[in-house]
Design an enzyme around this catalytic site. Structure first.
Site, PDB file in Angstrom:
ATOM      1  N   ARG A 138     -14.939  -7.704   6.909  1.00 12.87           N
ATOM      2  CA  ARG A 138     -14.160  -7.588   5.673  1.00 12.87           C
ATOM      3  C   ARG A 138     -14.376  -8.841   4.829  1.00 12.87           C
ATOM      4  O   ARG A 138     -15.041  -8.796   3.810  1.00 12.87           O
ATOM      5  CB  ARG A 138     -12.686  -7.386   6.024  1.00 12.87           C
ATOM      6  CG  ARG A 138     -11.806  -7.107   4.834  1.00 12.87           C
ATOM      7  CD  ARG A 138     -10.426  -6.620   5.232  1.00 12.87           C
ATOM      8  NE  ARG A 138      -9.599  -7.634   5.853  1.00 12.87           N
ATOM      9  CZ  ARG A 138      -8.315  -7.445   6.171  1.00 12.87           C
ATOM     10  NH1 ARG A 138      -7.734  -6.292   5.929  1.00 12.87           N
ATOM     11  NH2 ARG A 138      -7.623  -8.401   6.745  1.00 12.87           N
TER      12      ARG A 138
ATOM     13  N   HIS B  64      -9.526 -12.341  11.907  1.00 11.98           N
ATOM     14  CA  HIS B  64      -8.554 -11.245  11.961  1.00 11.98           C
ATOM     15  C   HIS B  64      -9.025 -10.179  12.947  1.00 11.98           C
ATOM     16  O   HIS B  64     -10.186  -9.788  12.932  1.00 11.98           O
ATOM     17  CB  HIS B  64      -8.407 -10.652  10.556  1.00 11.98           C
ATOM     18  CG  HIS B  64      -7.276  -9.683  10.419  1.00 11.98           C
ATOM     19  ND1 HIS B  64      -6.011  -9.938  10.874  1.00 11.98           N
ATOM     20  CD2 HIS B  64      -7.233  -8.446   9.861  1.00 11.98           C
ATOM     21  CE1 HIS B  64      -5.225  -8.898  10.598  1.00 11.98           C
ATOM     22  NE2 HIS B  64      -5.946  -7.984   9.985  1.00 11.98           N
TER      23      HIS B  64
ATOM     24  N   TYR C 225       7.685  24.776  -4.773  1.00 14.81           N
ATOM     25  CA  TYR C 225       6.368  25.067  -5.357  1.00 14.81           C
ATOM     26  C   TYR C 225       5.481  25.831  -4.383  1.00 14.81           C
ATOM     27  O   TYR C 225       5.441  25.508  -3.193  1.00 14.81           O
ATOM     28  CB  TYR C 225       5.640  23.769  -5.714  1.00 14.81           C
ATOM     29  CG  TYR C 225       6.197  23.055  -6.926  1.00 14.81           C
ATOM     30  CD1 TYR C 225       6.215  23.662  -8.181  1.00 14.81           C
ATOM     31  CD2 TYR C 225       6.678  21.759  -6.810  1.00 14.81           C
ATOM     32  CE1 TYR C 225       6.710  22.989  -9.285  1.00 14.81           C
ATOM     33  CE2 TYR C 225       7.168  21.064  -7.907  1.00 14.81           C
ATOM     34  CZ  TYR C 225       7.182  21.704  -9.147  1.00 14.81           C
ATOM     35  OH  TYR C 225       7.664  21.032 -10.220  1.00 14.81           O
TER      36      TYR C 225
ATOM     37  N   CYS D  36       8.759  17.996  -3.666  1.00 13.27           N
ATOM     38  CA  CYS D  36       8.387  17.868  -5.077  1.00 13.27           C
ATOM     39  C   CYS D  36       8.325  16.384  -5.441  1.00 13.27           C
ATOM     40  O   CYS D  36       8.540  15.514  -4.607  1.00 13.27           O
ATOM     41  CB  CYS D  36       9.413  18.556  -5.973  1.00 13.27           C
ATOM     42  SG  CYS D  36       9.864  20.225  -5.466  1.00 13.27           S
TER      43      CYS D  36
ATOM     44  N   LYS E 183       3.020  -9.799   2.185  1.00 17.28           N
ATOM     45  CA  LYS E 183       2.216  -9.130   1.148  1.00 17.28           C
ATOM     46  C   LYS E 183       2.813  -7.758   0.815  1.00 17.28           C
ATOM     47  O   LYS E 183       3.656  -7.253   1.563  1.00 17.28           O
ATOM     48  CB  LYS E 183       0.770  -9.004   1.639  1.00 17.28           C
ATOM     49  CG  LYS E 183       0.612  -8.203   2.919  1.00 17.28           C
ATOM     50  CD  LYS E 183      -0.757  -8.430   3.549  1.00 17.28           C
ATOM     51  CE  LYS E 183      -0.911  -7.583   4.805  1.00 17.28           C
ATOM     52  NZ  LYS E 183      -2.120  -7.945   5.571  1.00 17.28           N
TER      53      LYS E 183
ATOM     54  N   ASP F 194      10.428  14.728  -7.272  1.00 16.92           N
ATOM     55  CA  ASP F 194      11.746  14.087  -7.323  1.00 16.92           C
ATOM     56  C   ASP F 194      12.804  14.746  -6.443  1.00 16.92           C
ATOM     57  O   ASP F 194      13.947  14.293  -6.437  1.00 16.92           O
ATOM     58  CB  ASP F 194      12.278  14.116  -8.768  1.00 16.92           C
ATOM     59  CG  ASP F 194      11.184  13.884  -9.774  1.00 16.92           C
ATOM     60  OD1 ASP F 194      10.594  12.799  -9.737  1.00 16.92           O
ATOM     61  OD2 ASP F 194      10.876  14.807 -10.552  1.00 16.92           O
TER      62      ASP F 194
ATOM     63  N   ARG G 186       0.185 -14.932  12.703  1.00 15.93           N
ATOM     64  CA  ARG G 186       0.532 -14.296  11.427  1.00 15.93           C
ATOM     65  C   ARG G 186       1.324 -13.014  11.703  1.00 15.93           C
ATOM     66  O   ARG G 186       0.765 -11.986  12.052  1.00 15.93           O
ATOM     67  CB  ARG G 186      -0.742 -13.965  10.643  1.00 15.93           C
ATOM     68  CG  ARG G 186      -1.631 -15.187  10.390  1.00 15.93           C
ATOM     69  CD  ARG G 186      -2.818 -14.849   9.503  1.00 15.93           C
ATOM     70  NE  ARG G 186      -3.675 -13.809  10.029  1.00 15.93           N
ATOM     71  CZ  ARG G 186      -4.740 -14.000  10.810  1.00 15.93           C
ATOM     72  NH1 ARG G 186      -5.087 -15.231  11.178  1.00 15.93           N
ATOM     73  NH2 ARG G 186      -5.457 -12.979  11.233  1.00 15.93           N
TER      74      ARG G 186
END
Ligand SMILES: *Cc1c(COP(=O)(O)O)cnc(C)c1O
Length: 393
Positions: free
Chosen positions: A135, A165, A266, A313, A38, A315, A221
């Site tokens: 759940r 689970h 920043y 930041c 997933k 990027d 699993r």
């Protein structure tokens, strides 16, 4: 890799295969493995991971219908189980493509049964049982067992498995996990009393695989362990040796000297107490690199630790290379992984930033290409910029 001068995630398919072999060795021969891929294979790329582990698994588990279809579209033919709730309106798609849902309510089951009859097919499903996670799943008492019997009796449906689970199997204290295991076994007994056959019983996640052999049943699993990470630091690391699959690499874009008193990034949260040499690294929270590593994390340059200065930041960020001689533009930067004798693990990032290791790999963003390596060779790449848009003109 020349194309990826800014940043890329290196995905070591040999390590994924190694992890599967390690797990296989601690399971009984008849216990099957479901490969949990997933969230695009926990950020590693669901399709290449699925293909790499295919010889070791009986099938795959995902969270959504789209994830299941994605595997199938890329030639995965083994069964795919959806672990979460699927909206009843998706029933036709499930039946048409032979995708196995988790079922635990009557409306879901009726919709699935209706679709199966309409398409003249049998729909296989796994019944989810709630043994303590609150759940999804039918309740684990007699009412839940009655509901299960009703669901299993609907035309066009075939109950293929019953699963639950663990909520706390990754903790050193297994009291809660054993309580859930007990409830699960009791529930299986109730199903038996109602004449329901259960071909595949499964309860264990990675933590169960590693530490609860009595909970392996017919299938386990495996999720995080495929990717070479342990579920938590309370889980023993000696029985199964996992190798991390993902590493994250970049390169210095700029090196400069700053004087005493200069502020960095920043908010000016870092002030140089003496003249320093700093390197700019072109990766940021826009790539999924956690902003909460601001002023706390490290990267590896020339096999040495370079502390992050000031805020990460979107990027870019800056790292202190005052103590690392001869750092130049284009020099490799390792954000996750090893360089020389040093290593930065995903777990270290999680701990330093106050995050969660599963989340760090899942969150490595779409802007970061994945480069797949096997036997030291690049065998494939994926970059996520081939977006398809519908209904835009
Ligand atoms: C995600 C998930 C798993 C895999 O858990 P790991 O801790 O990653 O091994 C197993 N079962 C279910 C139901 C899940 O949602």
């Amino acid at each position: 890799m020349e194309r990826y001068t800014r940043v890329y995630a290196r995905i070591d398919l040999d390590a994924a295969e190694w992890n599967m072999k390690e797990m296989r060795a601690c399971l009984a021969e008849e216990t099957r493995i479901l490969g949990v891929v997933k969230t695009d294979g926990y950020g590693h790329g669901a399709v290449p991971i699925a293909k790499a582990i295919d010889p070791y698994v009986a099938g795959y588990a995902v969270a959504t219908v789209e994830e299941a279809r994605n595997l199938q579209r890329h030639g995965i033919t083994k069964p795919v189980l959806i672990l979460g709730a699927v909206h009843p309106s998706c029933s036709r798609e499930l039946v048409q493509y032979g995708i196995c849902p988790s079922v635990f309510t009557l409306p879901q089951a009726e919709a699935l049964s209706g679709a199966a009859l309409e398409l003249g097919k049998t729909a296989e499903f796994h019944l989810a049982v709630d043994t303590g996670m609150s759940r999804i799943g039918v309740s684990c008492g007699p009412a839940g067992a009655d509901l299960a019997a009703r669901i299993a009796g609907l035309p066009g449906l075939r109950l293929e498995g019953v699963f639950t689970h663990f909520a706390q199997a990754d903790e050193a204290d297994k009291t809660s996990a054993r309580r859930q295991l007990g409830r699960y076994q009791e529930f299986l007994g109730m199903l038996k009393e109602r004449g329901i056959e259960v071909p595949i019983r499964h309860i264990s996640n990675s933590a169960g695989i590693l530490e609860l052999p009595e909970a392996h049943f017919d299938m386990v699993r495996a999720g995080i362990s495929i990717y070479g990470l342990y579920p938590s630091d309370e889980v023993a690391r000696d029985r199964v040796q996992l190798r991390p699959v993902m590493s994250l690499h970049s390169a210095v874009t700029y090196v400069k000297e700053i004087p005493e008193g200069a502020k960095v990034s920043y908010g000016g949260t870092f002030t140089a107490k003496h003249p320093m040499r700093i390197a700019t690294v072109p990766v940021g929270y826009g790539d999924g690199y956690p902003r909460n590593l601001s002023g706390k994390g490290c990267v590896l340059i020339h096999g040495k630790r370079a502390p992050i200065l000031g805020r990460v930041c979107m990027d870019q960020f800056m790292a202190d290379v005052t103590e690392i001689p001869d750092v130049r533009e284009d020099d490799p930067v390792t954000l996750i992984g090893a360089d020389g004798g040093e290593r930065i693990s995903v777990e270290e990032l999680a701990e330093t930033g106050g995050g969660f290791h599963y989340e760090i790999v899942c969150d490595i963003g779409k802007r970061v290409p994945r480069v797949y390596v096997r036997g030291g060779e690049i065998v494939g790449k994926k970059d996520y910029f081939d977006d398809m848009y519908e209904d835009f003109v």
